[in-house]
Scaffold this motif. Sequence first.
Motif, PDB file in Angstrom:
ATOM      1  N   ASP A  96       0.813  -1.221   0.000  1.00 28.78           N
ATOM      2  CA  ASP A  96       0.000   0.000   0.000  1.00 28.78           C
ATOM      3  C   ASP A  96       0.845   1.268   0.000  1.00 28.78           C
ATOM      4  O   ASP A  96       0.383   2.321  -0.437  1.00 28.78           O
ATOM      5  CB  ASP A  96      -0.914   0.035   1.229  1.00 28.78           C
ATOM      6  CG  ASP A  96      -2.071  -0.933   1.128  1.00 28.78           C
ATOM      7  OD1 ASP A  96      -2.169  -1.667   0.124  1.00 28.78           O
ATOM      8  OD2 ASP A  96      -2.878  -0.945   2.066  1.00 28.78           O
ATOM      9  N   ASN A  97       2.063   1.182   0.501  1.00 28.03           N
ATOM     10  CA  ASN A  97       2.906   2.372   0.663  1.00 28.03           C
ATOM     11  C   ASN A  97       4.071   2.436  -0.318  1.00 28.03           C
ATOM     12  O   ASN A  97       4.905   3.331  -0.213  1.00 28.03           O
ATOM     13  CB  ASN A  97       3.437   2.426   2.096  1.00 28.03           C
ATOM     14  CG  ASN A  97       2.306   2.507   3.081  1.00 28.03           C
ATOM     15  OD1 ASN A  97       1.463   3.377   2.980  1.00 28.03           O
ATOM     16  ND2 ASN A  97       2.262   1.583   4.022  1.00 28.03           N
ATOM     17  N   VAL A  98       4.126   1.525  -1.271  1.00 25.17           N
ATOM     18  CA  VAL A  98       5.293   1.438  -2.155  1.00 25.17           C
ATOM     19  C   VAL A  98       5.512   2.718  -2.967  1.00 25.17           C
ATOM     20  O   VAL A  98       6.650   3.113  -3.213  1.00 25.17           O
ATOM     21  CB  VAL A  98       5.216   0.196  -3.070  1.00 25.17           C
ATOM     22  CG1 VAL A  98       4.109   0.340  -4.119  1.00 25.17           C
ATOM     23  CG2 VAL A  98       6.560  -0.085  -3.732  1.00 25.17           C
ATOM     24  N   TYR A  99       4.450   3.400  -3.346  1.00 23.56           N
ATOM     25  CA  TYR A  99       4.608   4.623  -4.135  1.00 23.56           C
ATOM     26  C   TYR A  99       4.758   5.858  -3.246  1.00 23.56           C
ATOM     27  O   TYR A  99       5.556   6.750  -3.559  1.00 23.56           O
ATOM     28  CB  TYR A  99       3.447   4.785  -5.120  1.00 23.56           C
ATOM     29  CG  TYR A  99       3.375   3.656  -6.120  1.00 23.56           C
ATOM     30  CD1 TYR A  99       4.527   3.167  -6.736  1.00 23.56           C
ATOM     31  CD2 TYR A  99       2.178   3.041  -6.433  1.00 23.56           C
ATOM     32  CE1 TYR A  99       4.477   2.114  -7.637  1.00 23.56           C
ATOM     33  CE2 TYR A  99       2.118   1.992  -7.347  1.00 23.56           C
ATOM     34  CZ  TYR A  99       3.268   1.536  -7.930  1.00 23.56           C
ATOM     35  OH  TYR A  99       3.217   0.502  -8.830  1.00 23.56           O
ATOM     36  N   THR A 100       4.015   5.918  -2.141  1.00 25.96           N
ATOM     37  CA  THR A 100       4.144   7.091  -1.270  1.00 25.96           C
ATOM     38  C   THR A 100       5.529   7.169  -0.649  1.00 25.96           C
ATOM     39  O   THR A 100       6.063   8.276  -0.478  1.00 25.96           O
ATOM     40  CB  THR A 100       3.076   7.102  -0.154  1.00 25.96           C
ATOM     41  OG1 THR A 100       3.119   5.867   0.549  1.00 25.96           O
ATOM     42  CG2 THR A 100       1.695   7.340  -0.720  1.00 25.96           C
ATOM     43  N   MET A 135      -4.106   5.054  -4.799  1.00 29.74           N
ATOM     44  CA  MET A 135      -4.952   6.010  -4.109  1.00 29.74           C
ATOM     45  C   MET A 135      -4.149   6.781  -3.056  1.00 29.74           C
ATOM     46  O   MET A 135      -4.308   7.991  -2.919  1.00 29.74           O
ATOM     47  CB  MET A 135      -6.139   5.280  -3.498  1.00 29.74           C
ATOM     48  CG  MET A 135      -7.059   4.699  -4.567  1.00 29.74           C
ATOM     49  SD  MET A 135      -8.271   3.513  -3.975  1.00 29.74           S
ATOM     50  CE  MET A 135      -9.167   4.465  -2.794  1.00 29.74           C
ATOM     51  N   LYS A 136      -3.263   6.090  -2.345  1.00 25.00           N
ATOM     52  CA  LYS A 136      -2.428   6.764  -1.351  1.00 25.00           C
ATOM     53  C   LYS A 136      -1.439   7.714  -2.014  1.00 25.00           C
ATOM     54  O   LYS A 136      -1.166   8.801  -1.493  1.00 25.00           O
ATOM     55  CB  LYS A 136      -1.681   5.736  -0.496  1.00 25.00           C
ATOM     56  CG  LYS A 136      -2.545   5.066   0.537  1.00 25.00           C
ATOM     57  CD  LYS A 136      -1.696   4.161   1.424  1.00 25.00           C
ATOM     58  CE  LYS A 136      -2.488   3.647   2.591  1.00 25.00           C
ATOM     59  NZ  LYS A 136      -1.649   2.885   3.534  1.00 25.00           N
ATOM     60  N   ALA A 137      -0.895   7.327  -3.148  1.00 18.79           N
ATOM     61  CA  ALA A 137       0.042   8.201  -3.863  1.00 18.79           C
ATOM     62  C   ALA A 137      -0.657   9.474  -4.322  1.00 18.79           C
ATOM     63  O   ALA A 137      -0.109  10.580  -4.213  1.00 18.79           O
ATOM     64  CB  ALA A 137       0.658   7.459  -5.051  1.00 18.79           C
ATOM     65  N   ILE A 138      -1.876   9.338  -4.839  1.00 16.60           N
ATOM     66  CA  ILE A 138      -2.654  10.502  -5.262  1.00 16.60           C
ATOM     67  C   ILE A 138      -2.921  11.419  -4.074  1.00 16.60           C
ATOM     68  O   ILE A 138      -2.745  12.640  -4.164  1.00 16.60           O
ATOM     69  CB  ILE A 138      -3.963  10.065  -5.947  1.00 16.60           C
ATOM     70  CG1 ILE A 138      -3.655   9.422  -7.302  1.00 16.60           C
ATOM     71  CG2 ILE A 138      -4.929  11.244  -6.099  1.00 16.60           C
ATOM     72  CD1 ILE A 138      -4.812   8.676  -7.908  1.00 16.60           C
ATOM     73  N   ALA A 139      -3.315  10.841  -2.958  1.00 13.78           N
ATOM     74  CA  ALA A 139      -3.576  11.649  -1.754  1.00 13.78           C
ATOM     75  C   ALA A 139      -2.307  12.365  -1.299  1.00 13.78           C
ATOM     76  O   ALA A 139      -2.353  13.532  -0.902  1.00 13.78           O
ATOM     77  CB  ALA A 139      -4.125  10.763  -0.642  1.00 13.78           C
ATOM     78  N   TYR A 140      -1.167  11.688  -1.368  1.00 14.42           N
ATOM     79  CA  TYR A 140       0.111  12.295  -0.969  1.00 14.42           C
ATOM     80  C   TYR A 140       0.412  13.522  -1.836  1.00 14.42           C
ATOM     81  O   TYR A 140       0.776  14.576  -1.333  1.00 14.42           O
ATOM     82  CB  TYR A 140       1.234  11.264  -1.086  1.00 14.42           C
ATOM     83  CG  TYR A 140       2.584  11.813  -0.699  1.00 14.42           C
ATOM     84  CD1 TYR A 140       3.035  11.731   0.610  1.00 14.42           C
ATOM     85  CD2 TYR A 140       3.413  12.423  -1.643  1.00 14.42           C
ATOM     86  CE1 TYR A 140       4.273  12.245   0.975  1.00 14.42           C
ATOM     87  CE2 TYR A 140       4.641  12.950  -1.290  1.00 14.42           C
ATOM     88  CZ  TYR A 140       5.068  12.854   0.025  1.00 14.42           C
ATOM     89  OH  TYR A 140       6.283  13.369   0.387  1.00 14.42           O
ATOM     90  N   VAL A 141       0.259  13.372  -3.143  1.00 20.03           N
ATOM     91  CA  VAL A 141       0.566  14.468  -4.064  1.00 20.03           C
ATOM     92  C   VAL A 141      -0.418  15.618  -3.872  1.00 20.03           C
ATOM     93  O   VAL A 141      -0.021  16.786  -3.848  1.00 20.03           O
ATOM     94  CB  VAL A 141       0.599  13.965  -5.524  1.00 20.03           C
ATOM     95  CG1 VAL A 141       0.627  15.109  -6.510  1.00 20.03           C
ATOM     96  CG2 VAL A 141       1.806  13.057  -5.722  1.00 20.03           C
ATOM     97  N   LYS A 142      -1.706  15.300  -3.726  1.00 16.22           N
ATOM     98  CA  LYS A 142      -2.693  16.358  -3.507  1.00 16.22           C
ATOM     99  C   LYS A 142      -2.368  17.139  -2.242  1.00 16.22           C
ATOM    100  O   LYS A 142      -2.485  18.367  -2.213  1.00 16.22           O
ATOM    101  CB  LYS A 142      -4.097  15.767  -3.425  1.00 16.22           C
ATOM    102  CG  LYS A 142      -4.656  15.360  -4.776  1.00 16.22           C
ATOM    103  CD  LYS A 142      -6.010  14.727  -4.654  1.00 16.22           C
ATOM    104  CE  LYS A 142      -7.087  15.754  -4.526  1.00 16.22           C
ATOM    105  NZ  LYS A 142      -8.451  15.171  -4.619  1.00 16.22           N
TER     106      LYS A 142
END
Length: 176
Positions: A96-100, A135-142
């Motif tokens: 779940d956290n690989v991109y964030t 979804m977590k990566a998108i939230a991080y960037v936003k």
Amino acid sequence: MKNGAYIDRFLQGVEEIARKVSREDIDRAIETLYQAWKDGRTVFTAGNGGSAGTATHLAADLNKMTAIPGQPRLRAMSLVDNIPLVSALVNDDGWDNVYTEQLATFYRPGDVLVTISVHGGTGRDKAGAWSQNLMKAIAYVKASTGAPCARCATSASWCRTIRPLTWRVSTSCCIT
């Protein structure tokens, strides 16, 4: 010709996609990528499964096709390509956290994230809910004042939440 019916169905599906895709959404995505190039920003790409391959290909194309002598180059990086880093992050921090976790290292405000998903994060299987890492990566960037940009092949609700930089291609006609 033995495969004529299959070929015809496939090409009809491609035509349907070309008719349905929003030109306005694609234009906004192009303008976002162009602005990233003008501002010296980095474009990050991410996806899962076949979409990971598409993310890699997009980053490669953005790097190669913007290499013009005497001009600044667009920096693009696929977050799926560094296998040792990806496996270490998955092992220590979870899929779940690989991109964030990578974005926490490389992302700078104003950079762009392009996520690619076939199912748009809807559904689940034995591993749990699909595409939580995207979804977590998108939230991080936003949250970091960036520009998330997604290409989804469904009408999943999470794809719609990152407007105006989402474009959908919804069809079930191509491979039967």
